[in-house]
Design an enzyme around this catalytic site. Structure first.
Site, PDB file in Angstrom:
ATOM      1  N   GLY B  57       0.827  -1.198   0.000  1.00 34.70           N
ATOM      2  CA  GLY B  57       0.000   0.000   0.000  1.00 34.70           C
ATOM      3  C   GLY B  57       0.855   1.240   0.000  1.00 34.70           C
ATOM      4  O   GLY B  57       1.254   1.728   1.045  1.00 34.70           O
ATOM      5  N   THR B  58       1.148   1.714  -1.167  1.00 36.32           N
ATOM      6  CA  THR B  58       2.029   2.873  -1.213  1.00 36.32           C
ATOM      7  C   THR B  58       2.091   3.381  -2.634  1.00 36.32           C
ATOM      8  O   THR B  58       1.630   2.716  -3.556  1.00 36.32           O
ATOM      9  CB  THR B  58       3.438   2.472  -0.731  1.00 36.32           C
ATOM     10  OG1 THR B  58       4.158   3.618  -0.368  1.00 36.32           O
ATOM     11  CG2 THR B  58       4.187   1.768  -1.809  1.00 36.32           C
ATOM     12  N   THR B  59       2.625   4.588  -2.799  1.00 32.79           N
ATOM     13  CA  THR B  59       3.034   5.011  -4.140  1.00 32.79           C
ATOM     14  C   THR B  59       4.401   5.658  -4.016  1.00 32.79           C
ATOM     15  O   THR B  59       4.587   6.596  -3.244  1.00 32.79           O
ATOM     16  CB  THR B  59       2.070   6.060  -4.728  1.00 32.79           C
ATOM     17  OG1 THR B  59       0.745   5.604  -4.584  1.00 32.79           O
ATOM     18  CG2 THR B  59       2.383   6.305  -6.185  1.00 32.79           C
TER      19      THR B  59
END
Lengths: 232, 275
Positions: B57-59
């Protein structure tokens, strides 16, 4: 009590006799010379045939460690072969691990580390060779010397083995910064010819350039010795 | 490294064992206990307790341009639908000339990038010269291949500056190592790629690149629930790295970008405005 029969024993005045005796073995070895130029390094080494029946040109005393890294030595032939093989393996392992070529410093330190290991354990003797390691790092030529005690240092020009002192005096007089490949080659040949028995078959020469090593063949060495003899 | 055991000093033939270990192995860091490898199984445990299921869960994104490399990351950490933090630092400062980004398991990224930092420093001290970006990223790949299929979760970018310029590498827990000009990693990466691929030019100025990085992260955080928080931006140039922005709130960015377009940004643009 004698302090020189075991490796792992210091003498009362702080010497490791076995290591010093190993360096004596180097001093008895055949002469080798290394000269650092501006864009190339020259390694030259004396070869001696045991008899007329031996094919001297199959004796190779300059070991190629990598595409632009070479090593030569004075001392015991067989020890040199082992050390060269270990160093060749380390060059390739470094590439797998880091993708880059190892620097000459790294390889020289590795070789001297291997030599140091055998000054500190029982049941084994030190390597009876001092090596000259030549190559390019960051586009700069470098020449390193290692010895049986595990010391490692960089040199502009040096020689090992029999008559090393004579050759070093000659190099001190005639070496200068920024020699071109041709001049460095002539300097090395002249230095060797002074101490080697006459006959060009007794010299092996190698030129290390930025991306390749050039091992001079018999004819090239002969031509070079002729030119050097004329330039007096 | 093999430790010497002084009790073996006087004995003959002690060198053989040590030589074999030192010379013939690559001395990879190895796990302290046996790992039961599942060769065909998933690399992440997907079932079971959602609270411990740290997905990617990240960018994070990075791209190479004329003035060096730009890295931009979000700062949200989520455990399922619970937001555990909005202020995570996803760019790890390995040393003054190397940066790593974090995606996937935070613990894995933090630990192994710190290990890499340790190794880079030791190498520098021993050998007098710095490790190149290629070498550092290759070293990390070597470690991760050793742990392949044992549950590590990392999708990180190594970006840095060395004598041959600025370079960007993508490394993941499968042991993949790619050199490239544009990368985006994480659950919001697809949204970020859309913006990046649309506006990327090599000849951008630093300001344009920073703007692009911020915009791409904003768009990813807007649509991806697992990305959000603040945008952090780093610039890598020939003298190392600089932190350009330490944290721009994406909510502020939302209204800023809406206003630039002449909109309100409340999701109901067609409503009659009285003012």
């Amino acid at each position: 009590m004698s302090y020189d029969t075991a490796l792992t024993v210091f003498s009362p005045d702080g010497q490791l006799f076995q290591v010093e005796y190993a360096m004596e073995a180097v001093k008895r070895g055949l002469c080798c010379v290394g000269v650092r130029g501006k864009d190339a390094i020259i390694l030259g080494v004396e070869k001696k045939s045991a008899s007329k029946l031996q094919d001297v040109k199959t004796i190779k005393k300059v070991y190629q460690l990598d595409h632009n890294l070479c090593m030569t030595f004075s001392g015991l032939n067989a020890d040199a072969r082992i050390l060269a093989n270990q160093t060749r393996l380390q060059c390739q392992q470094y590439k797998i691990y880091y993708e880059d070529d190892p620097s000459v410093d790294y390889i020289a330190k590795f070789t001297s580390q291997q030599q140091q290991k055998f000054t500190q354990r029982g049941g084994a003797r030190p390597y009876g060779i001092s090596t000259l390691i030549a190559g390019f790092s960051n586009n700069k030529p470098k020449l390193f010397q290692t010895d049986p005690s595990g010391a490692c240092s960089e040199w502009k020009a040096t020689s090992l083995g029999k008559s090393a002192k004579q050759v070093k005096d000659f190099l001190e007089k005639h070496w200068r910064e920024g020699l071109h490949e041709k001049d460095a080659l002539l300097l090395t040949t002249k230095a060797l010819m002074d101490v080697v028995e006459s006959g060009n078959k007794n010299i092996e020469l190698c030129v290390i350039r930025k991306n390749e090593c050039w091992f001079l063949n018999e004819n090239e060495v002969e031509e070079l010795t002729k030119i050097t003899a004329q330039l007096q | 490294m093999i430790d010497f055991d002084p009790s073996t000093f006087g004995l003959a033939h002690t060198y053989q064992k040590e030589d074999k270990d030192e010379i013939n192995t690559l001395q990879m860091p190895s796990a302290p206990q046996v790992i039961y490898r599942t060769l065909n199984g998933p690399t992440q445990t997907n079932g079971g307790n959602k609270l411990n299921n740290f997905k990617h869960g990240t960018t994070t994104l990075g791209f190479v341009f004329k003035e060096g490399i730009l890295l931009a990351v979000d700062s949200r950490a989520s455990m399922g639908s619970f937001l555990s933090s909005e202020q995570v630092r996803k760019v790890i400062e390995i040393n003054e000339y190397l940066l790593g980004t974090m995606a996937g398991g935070a613990a894995d990224c933090q630990y192994w990038l710190a290990y890499l930092a340790n190794h880079c420093r030791t190498y520098e001290l021993k050998n007098g010269s710095k490790l190149s970006v290629a070498a550092a990223s290759k070293f990390l790949q070597g470690i991760l291949i050793g742990y392949k299929n044992s549950g590590l979760s990392m999708g990180c970018m190594i970006a840095g500056s060395d004598l041959s310029g600025q370079h960007l590498y993508y490394i993941d827990n499968d042991g993949m190592r790619l050199k490239g000009d544009i990368f985006s990693v994480g659950s919001g990466s697809t949204y970020a790629y859309g913006v990046l691929d649309n506006h990327y030019r090599y000849e951008m100025s630093l300001n344009e690149a920073v703007e692009l990085g911020i915009r791409a992260i904003y768009h990813a955080t807007h649509r991806d629930t697992a990305s959000g928080g603040v945008v952090r931006v780093y610039h890598i140039h020939q003298n190392g790295w600089t932190k350009v922005h330490d944290g721009i709130d994406v909510v502020d960015l939302h209204y800023q970008f809406a206003q630039q377009k002449g909109l309100v940004g409340d999701g109901d643009e067609a409503k009659q405005r009285l003012f």
